[in-house]
Design a protein around this motif. Sequence first.
Motif, short mmCIF file in Angstrom:
data_model
loop_
_atom_site.label_atom_id
_atom_site.label_comp_id
_atom_site.label_asym_id
_atom_site.label_seq_id
_atom_site.Cartn_x
_atom_site.Cartn_y
_atom_site.Cartn_z
N ARG A 6 0.84 -1.20 0.00
CA ARG A 6 0.00 0.00 0.00
C ARG A 6 0.88 1.25 0.00
N TYR A 7 0.67 2.08 -1.03
CA TYR A 7 1.41 3.33 -1.16
C TYR A 7 0.52 4.50 -0.78
N PRO A 8 1.04 5.43 0.04
CA PRO A 8 0.25 6.62 0.32
C PRO A 8 0.16 7.48 -0.95
N ALA A 9 -0.99 8.10 -1.13
CA ALA A 9 -1.21 8.94 -2.30
C ALA A 9 -1.92 10.22 -1.87
N VAL A 10 -1.62 11.29 -2.58
CA VAL A 10 -2.26 12.57 -2.32
C VAL A 10 -3.42 12.74 -3.30
N ILE A 11 -4.56 13.14 -2.76
CA ILE A 11 -5.76 13.37 -3.56
C ILE A 11 -6.07 14.86 -3.49
N ASP A 12 -6.33 15.45 -4.65
CA ASP A 12 -6.78 16.84 -4.65
C ASP A 12 -7.83 17.01 -5.73
N VAL A 21 -1.96 11.29 -6.85
CA VAL A 21 -0.54 11.16 -7.19
C VAL A 21 0.13 10.26 -6.16
N VAL A 22 0.86 9.25 -6.64
CA VAL A 22 1.65 8.36 -5.78
C VAL A 22 3.10 8.83 -5.91
N PHE A 23 3.56 9.60 -4.92
CA PHE A 23 4.86 10.25 -5.01
C PHE A 23 6.04 9.30 -4.80
N ASP A 24 5.82 8.15 -4.20
CA ASP A 24 6.92 7.21 -3.97
C ASP A 24 7.44 6.57 -5.25
N ILE A 25 6.64 6.59 -6.30
CA ILE A 25 7.01 5.95 -7.55
C ILE A 25 7.58 6.99 -8.50
N PRO A 26 8.82 6.80 -8.97
CA PRO A 26 9.41 7.76 -9.91
C PRO A 26 8.51 7.94 -11.13
N GLY A 27 8.45 9.13 -11.63
CA GLY A 27 7.58 9.41 -12.77
C GLY A 27 6.22 9.89 -12.33
N ALA A 28 6.05 10.06 -11.01
CA ALA A 28 4.80 10.60 -10.43
C ALA A 28 3.57 9.88 -10.97
N CYS A 29 3.47 8.61 -10.68
CA CYS A 29 2.30 7.80 -11.04
C CYS A 29 1.05 8.55 -10.60
N CYS A 30 0.15 8.83 -11.55
CA CYS A 30 -1.04 9.60 -11.19
C CYS A 30 -2.26 9.11 -11.97
N LEU A 40 -9.14 6.89 -7.08
CA LEU A 40 -8.32 5.89 -6.39
C LEU A 40 -8.29 4.57 -7.16
N ALA A 41 -9.42 4.17 -7.72
CA ALA A 41 -9.47 2.93 -8.51
C ALA A 41 -8.59 3.07 -9.76
N GLU A 42 -8.64 4.22 -10.41
CA GLU A 42 -7.80 4.46 -11.58
C GLU A 42 -6.32 4.50 -11.19
N ALA A 43 -6.04 5.03 -10.00
CA ALA A 43 -4.65 5.09 -9.52
C ALA A 43 -4.11 3.68 -9.30
N GLU A 44 -4.94 2.77 -8.81
CA GLU A 44 -4.49 1.38 -8.61
C GLU A 44 -4.11 0.74 -9.94
N VAL A 45 -4.90 0.98 -10.97
CA VAL A 45 -4.60 0.44 -12.30
C VAL A 45 -3.31 1.07 -12.84
N ALA A 46 -3.21 2.39 -12.72
CA ALA A 46 -2.02 3.10 -13.22
C ALA A 46 -0.77 2.65 -12.48
N LEU A 47 -0.88 2.47 -11.17
CA LEU A 47 0.26 2.04 -10.37
C LEU A 47 0.72 0.64 -10.80
N VAL A 81 -3.12 3.72 -1.96
CA VAL A 81 -3.36 3.06 -3.24
C VAL A 81 -2.69 1.71 -3.13
N THR A 82 -3.45 0.65 -3.35
CA THR A 82 -2.95 -0.70 -3.16
C THR A 82 -2.39 -1.26 -4.45
N LEU A 83 -1.20 -1.81 -4.34
CA LEU A 83 -0.57 -2.51 -5.45
C LEU A 83 -0.70 -3.99 -5.13
#
Length: 90
Positions: A6-12, A21-30, A40-47, A81-83
């Motif tokens: 589970r990665y913390p993500a910022v929602i705005d 945005v998942v800041f822990d992943i290079p390239g700013a997975c968003c 959040l569901a789209e972020a899980e797919v993108a991650l 965001v769960t991977l």
Amino acid sequence: MSNMVRYPAVIDGERGAYGVVVFDIPGACCAMGATVDEALAEAEVALADFVKLMEENGETIPAPSAIDDVELEAGEMVAYVTLSTPVTTT
């Protein structure tokens, strides 16, 4: 580590247009969505897609930060965001 990282993500954003945005992943997975849940569901797919490409390229997958370490600005929220794909993190 494997399953369910589970990665913390910022929602705005605002009603009808949220970004994650998942800041822990290079390239700013968003990702984006009309609702927070959709974003959040789209972020899980993108991650998952982004991490798969990183692994194929031999890149190291960073471990998630602690959610308490996430700095927020006015109007932002934090969520996980769960991977669910098996990965090895550092």
